[in-house]
Design a protein around this motif. Structure first.
Motif, PDB file in Angstrom:
ATOM      1  N   LEU A  64      16.281   1.892 -16.119  1.00 23.60           N
ATOM      2  CA  LEU A  64      17.485   1.516 -17.317  1.00 23.60           C
ATOM      3  C   LEU A  64      18.529   2.417 -16.839  1.00 23.60           C
ATOM      4  CD1 LEU A  64      15.671  -1.297 -18.972  1.00 23.60           C
ATOM      5  CD2 LEU A  64      17.062  -1.945 -16.637  1.00 23.60           C
ATOM      6  N   GLU A  65      18.467   3.905 -17.552  1.00 27.99           N
ATOM      7  CA  GLU A  65      19.289   4.763 -17.675  1.00 27.99           C
ATOM      8  C   GLU A  65      20.345   5.262 -16.437  1.00 27.99           C
ATOM      9  OE1 GLU A  65      19.452   8.964 -19.920  1.00 27.99           O
ATOM     10  OE2 GLU A  65      17.488   9.159 -18.779  1.00 27.99           O
ATOM     11  N   ALA A  66      19.464   4.947 -15.111  1.00 34.27           N
ATOM     12  CA  ALA A  66      20.214   5.391 -13.443  1.00 34.27           C
ATOM     13  C   ALA A  66      21.141   3.962 -13.355  1.00 34.27           C
ATOM     14  CB  ALA A  66      19.404   5.453 -12.881  1.00 34.27           C
ATOM     15  N   THR A  67      21.039   3.139 -14.114  1.00 36.45           N
ATOM     16  CA  THR A  67      21.945   1.521 -14.028  1.00 36.45           C
ATOM     17  C   THR A  67      22.965   1.923 -14.942  1.00 36.45           C
ATOM     18  OG1 THR A  67      20.853   0.357 -14.828  1.00 36.45           O
ATOM     19  CG2 THR A  67      20.552   0.836 -13.032  1.00 36.45           C
ATOM     20  N   GLY A  68      22.997   2.884 -16.106  1.00 35.98           N
ATOM     21  CA  GLY A  68      23.642   2.518 -17.411  1.00 35.98           C
ATOM     22  C   GLY A  68      23.534   1.388 -18.322  1.00 35.98           C
ATOM     23  N   HIS A  69      22.402   1.521 -18.026  1.00 31.79           N
ATOM     24  CA  HIS A  69      22.435   0.609 -19.531  1.00 31.79           C
ATOM     25  C   HIS A  69      21.688   1.320 -20.959  1.00 31.79           C
ATOM     26  CE1 HIS A  69      23.661  -2.857 -16.801  1.00 31.79           C
ATOM     27  NE2 HIS A  69      22.205  -2.410 -15.709  1.00 31.79           N
ATOM     28  N   ILE A  70      21.342   1.740 -20.691  1.00 28.64           N
ATOM     29  CA  ILE A  70      20.538   2.635 -21.438  1.00 28.64           C
ATOM     30  C   ILE A  70      20.584   4.037 -21.588  1.00 28.64           C
ATOM     31  CG2 ILE A  70      18.552   0.808 -22.444  1.00 28.64           C
ATOM     32  CD1 ILE A  70      17.067   3.259 -20.667  1.00 28.64           C
ATOM     33  N   ARG A  71      20.947   4.433 -22.780  1.00 21.75           N
ATOM     34  CA  ARG A  71      20.380   6.236 -22.606  1.00 21.75           C
ATOM     35  C   ARG A  71      19.249   7.186 -23.271  1.00 21.75           C
ATOM     36  NH1 ARG A  71      26.240   5.621 -24.130  1.00 21.75           N
ATOM     37  NH2 ARG A  71      26.468   4.860 -25.855  1.00 21.75           N
ATOM     38  N   ARG A  72      19.384   7.888 -23.059  1.00 22.47           N
ATOM     39  CA  ARG A  72      18.427   8.729 -23.774  1.00 22.47           C
ATOM     40  C   ARG A  72      18.854   9.937 -24.225  1.00 22.47           C
ATOM     41  NH1 ARG A  72      13.197   9.483 -19.648  1.00 22.47           N
ATOM     42  NH2 ARG A  72      15.112   9.752 -18.112  1.00 22.47           N
ATOM     43  N   ALA A  73      18.486  10.169 -25.509  1.00 20.60           N
ATOM     44  CA  ALA A  73      18.470  11.632 -25.983  1.00 20.60           C
ATOM     45  C   ALA A  73      17.213  11.955 -26.441  1.00 20.60           C
ATOM     46  CB  ALA A  73      19.297  11.394 -26.512  1.00 20.60           C
ATOM     47  N   PRO A  74      17.285  13.829 -26.646  1.00 15.22           N
ATOM     48  CA  PRO A  74      16.009  14.129 -27.473  1.00 15.22           C
ATOM     49  C   PRO A  74      16.244  13.867 -28.797  1.00 15.22           C
ATOM     50  CG  PRO A  74      17.330  16.070 -25.980  1.00 15.22           C
ATOM     51  CD  PRO A  74      18.096  14.956 -25.924  1.00 15.22           C
ATOM     52  N   ALA A  75      14.873  13.692 -29.780  1.00 11.58           N
ATOM     53  CA  ALA A  75      14.234  12.712 -30.840  1.00 11.58           C
ATOM     54  C   ALA A  75      14.682  13.913 -31.877  1.00 11.58           C
ATOM     55  CB  ALA A  75      12.660  12.575 -31.050  1.00 11.58           C
ATOM     56  N   PRO A  76      16.305  13.867 -32.618  1.00 13.73           N
ATOM     57  CA  PRO A  76      16.369  15.117 -33.703  1.00 13.73           C
ATOM     58  C   PRO A  76      15.032  15.640 -34.455  1.00 13.73           C
ATOM     59  CG  PRO A  76      17.371  13.480 -34.359  1.00 13.73           C
ATOM     60  CD  PRO A  76      15.950  12.713 -33.624  1.00 13.73           C
ATOM     61  N   SER A  77      14.619  15.009 -34.448  1.00 22.45           N
ATOM     62  CA  SER A  77      12.150  15.220 -35.395  1.00 22.45           C
ATOM     63  C   SER A  77      11.958  15.873 -34.493  1.00 22.45           C
ATOM     64  CB  SER A  77      12.157  14.157 -35.850  1.00 22.45           C
ATOM     65  OG  SER A  77      11.860  13.185 -35.344  1.00 22.45           O
ATOM     66  N   ASP A  78      11.880  15.675 -32.652  1.00 21.76           N
ATOM     67  CA  ASP A  78      11.026  15.854 -32.021  1.00 21.76           C
ATOM     68  C   ASP A  78      12.044  16.189 -30.911  1.00 21.76           C
ATOM     69  OD1 ASP A  78       8.734  15.990 -30.460  1.00 21.76           O
ATOM     70  OD2 ASP A  78       7.639  15.305 -31.603  1.00 21.76           O
ATOM     71  N   LYS A  79      11.542  17.568 -30.222  1.00 22.03           N
ATOM     72  CA  LYS A  79      12.659  17.439 -28.433  1.00 22.03           C
ATOM     73  C   LYS A  79      11.933  17.533 -28.106  1.00 22.03           C
ATOM     74  CE  LYS A  79      16.562  19.084 -31.307  1.00 22.03           C
ATOM     75  NZ  LYS A  79      16.913  18.470 -31.236  1.00 22.03           N
ATOM     76  N   ARG A  80      10.798  17.131 -27.774  1.00 23.55           N
ATOM     77  CA  ARG A  80       9.737  16.489 -26.757  1.00 23.55           C
ATOM     78  C   ARG A  80       9.846  15.502 -26.528  1.00 23.55           C
ATOM     79  NH1 ARG A  80       4.285  18.378 -28.773  1.00 23.55           N
ATOM     80  NH2 ARG A  80       5.142  17.351 -30.893  1.00 23.55           N
ATOM     81  N   ALA A  81      10.580  14.533 -27.339  1.00 27.06           N
ATOM     82  CA  ALA A  81      10.110  12.817 -27.702  1.00 27.06           C
ATOM     83  C   ALA A  81      12.229  12.267 -27.334  1.00 27.06           C
ATOM     84  CB  ALA A  81       9.734  12.179 -29.076  1.00 27.06           C
ATOM     85  N   SER A  82      11.538  11.074 -26.881  1.00 26.03           N
ATOM     86  CA  SER A  82      13.358  10.837 -26.568  1.00 26.03           C
ATOM     87  C   SER A  82      13.664   9.542 -27.093  1.00 26.03           C
ATOM     88  CB  SER A  82      13.283  10.429 -24.563  1.00 26.03           C
ATOM     89  OG  SER A  82      13.151  11.384 -23.824  1.00 26.03           O
ATOM     90  N   VAL A  83      14.594   9.818 -27.944  1.00 22.55           N
ATOM     91  CA  VAL A  83      15.379   7.976 -28.130  1.00 22.55           C
ATOM     92  C   VAL A  83      16.140   7.410 -27.415  1.00 22.55           C
ATOM     93  CG1 VAL A  83      16.710   7.727 -30.181  1.00 22.55           C
ATOM     94  CG2 VAL A  83      15.550   9.559 -30.690  1.00 22.55           C
ATOM     95  N   VAL A  84      15.473   6.247 -27.362  1.00 29.44           N
ATOM     96  CA  VAL A  84      16.338   5.251 -26.987  1.00 29.44           C
ATOM     97  C   VAL A  84      17.163   4.202 -27.331  1.00 29.44           C
ATOM     98  CG1 VAL A  84      16.015   3.664 -23.782  1.00 29.44           C
ATOM     99  CG2 VAL A  84      14.727   5.600 -25.029  1.00 29.44           C
ATOM    100  N   GLU A  85      18.619   4.169 -26.729  1.00 27.47           N
ATOM    101  CA  GLU A  85      19.172   3.331 -27.117  1.00 27.47           C
ATOM    102  C   GLU A  85      20.345   2.596 -25.991  1.00 27.47           C
ATOM    103  OE1 GLU A  85      22.521   4.851 -29.794  1.00 27.47           O
ATOM    104  OE2 GLU A  85      22.543   6.625 -28.374  1.00 27.47           O
ATOM    105  N   LEU A  86      20.804   1.317 -26.359  1.00 26.83           N
ATOM    106  CA  LEU A  86      21.598   0.973 -25.426  1.00 26.83           C
ATOM    107  C   LEU A  86      22.622   1.413 -25.245  1.00 26.83           C
ATOM    108  CD1 LEU A  86      20.683  -2.680 -26.269  1.00 26.83           C
ATOM    109  CD2 LEU A  86      19.673  -1.885 -24.696  1.00 26.83           C
ATOM    110  N   THR A  87      22.681   0.745 -24.260  1.00 31.67           N
ATOM    111  CA  THR A  87      25.154   1.452 -24.179  1.00 31.67           C
ATOM    112  C   THR A  87      25.619   0.458 -23.902  1.00 31.67           C
ATOM    113  OG1 THR A  87      24.685   1.319 -21.702  1.00 31.67           O
ATOM    114  CG2 THR A  87      23.712   3.145 -22.121  1.00 31.67           C
ATOM    115  N   GLU A  88      26.880   0.296 -24.134  1.00 27.56           N
ATOM    116  CA  GLU A  88      28.018  -0.703 -24.687  1.00 27.56           C
ATOM    117  C   GLU A  88      27.492  -1.576 -22.709  1.00 27.56           C
ATOM    118  OE1 GLU A  88      31.932  -0.278 -24.391  1.00 27.56           O
ATOM    119  OE2 GLU A  88      31.937   0.442 -25.636  1.00 27.56           O
ATOM    120  N   SER A  89      26.806  -1.398 -21.715  1.00 31.33           N
ATOM    121  CA  SER A  89      26.788  -2.215 -20.554  1.00 31.33           C
ATOM    122  C   SER A  89      25.171  -2.669 -20.680  1.00 31.33           C
ATOM    123  CB  SER A  89      26.806  -1.253 -19.664  1.00 31.33           C
ATOM    124  OG  SER A  89      25.484  -0.714 -18.612  1.00 31.33           O
TER     125      SER A  89
END
Length: 151
Positions: free
Chosen positions: A73-98
């Motif tokens: 879903l990230e490759a198709t631009g529907h979500i983005r992942r970013a390092p979690a502020p509290s734990d850099k090993r974890a990824s926060v996932v969120e929807l993009t506009e698409s």
């Protein structure tokens, strides 16, 4: 419960599950989605950004499955992942506009599939189904400790 009743119940649940998933797959394909991906999009739409471990728990699937879905879903631009502020090993996932727009399409599709699934059933039965199915799911949930039942 005797075998004939047990067999009828188990077959009905199995066939409903298989056919519902196949129908969902057919409806999702034109949107470029595979079964499971819609649940991830809908969960993010409902709950907002979350770490992948929380997403795995919310979806009731294994973390590697969520990792695969999020990558696609990230490759198709529907979500983005970013390092979690509290734990850099974890990824926060969120929807993009698409992803938000796609989740909106999935919601419409989901309404149509639900209506198709319960067509012809009395409204009272339809109203009771989510509770019944949730209870049945809990009864066979392998992630929960088994309760001993007195007989």
């Amino acid at each position: 419960m005797d075998f004939e009743r047990a067999d009828a119940l188990n077959q009905a649940v199995r066939l409903l599950s298989l056919r519902h998933r196949a129908r969902a797959a057919a409806l999702l394909a034109p949107l470029g989605l595979h079964p499971g991906q819609e649940a991830l999009l809908l969960e993010l739409s409902r709950s907002g950004p979350m770490i992948q471990a929380q997403l795995s728990e919310a979806l009731g699937c294994e973390p590697p499955s969520v990792t695969i879905m999020t990558r696609k879903l990230e490759a198709t631009g529907h979500i983005r992942r970013a390092p979690a502020p509290s734990d850099k090993r974890a990824s926060v996932v969120e929807l993009t506009e698409s992803g938000e727009a796609l989740a909106g399409q999935v919601k419409l599709l989901w309404c149509a599939l639900a209506e198709e699934t319960v067509a012809g059933l009395p409204a009272e039965t339809v109203a009771e189904l989510p509770g019944i199915l949730t209870a049945m799911t809990g009864n066979v949930d392998t992630r929960r400790p088994r309760r001993s039942r007195e007989r």
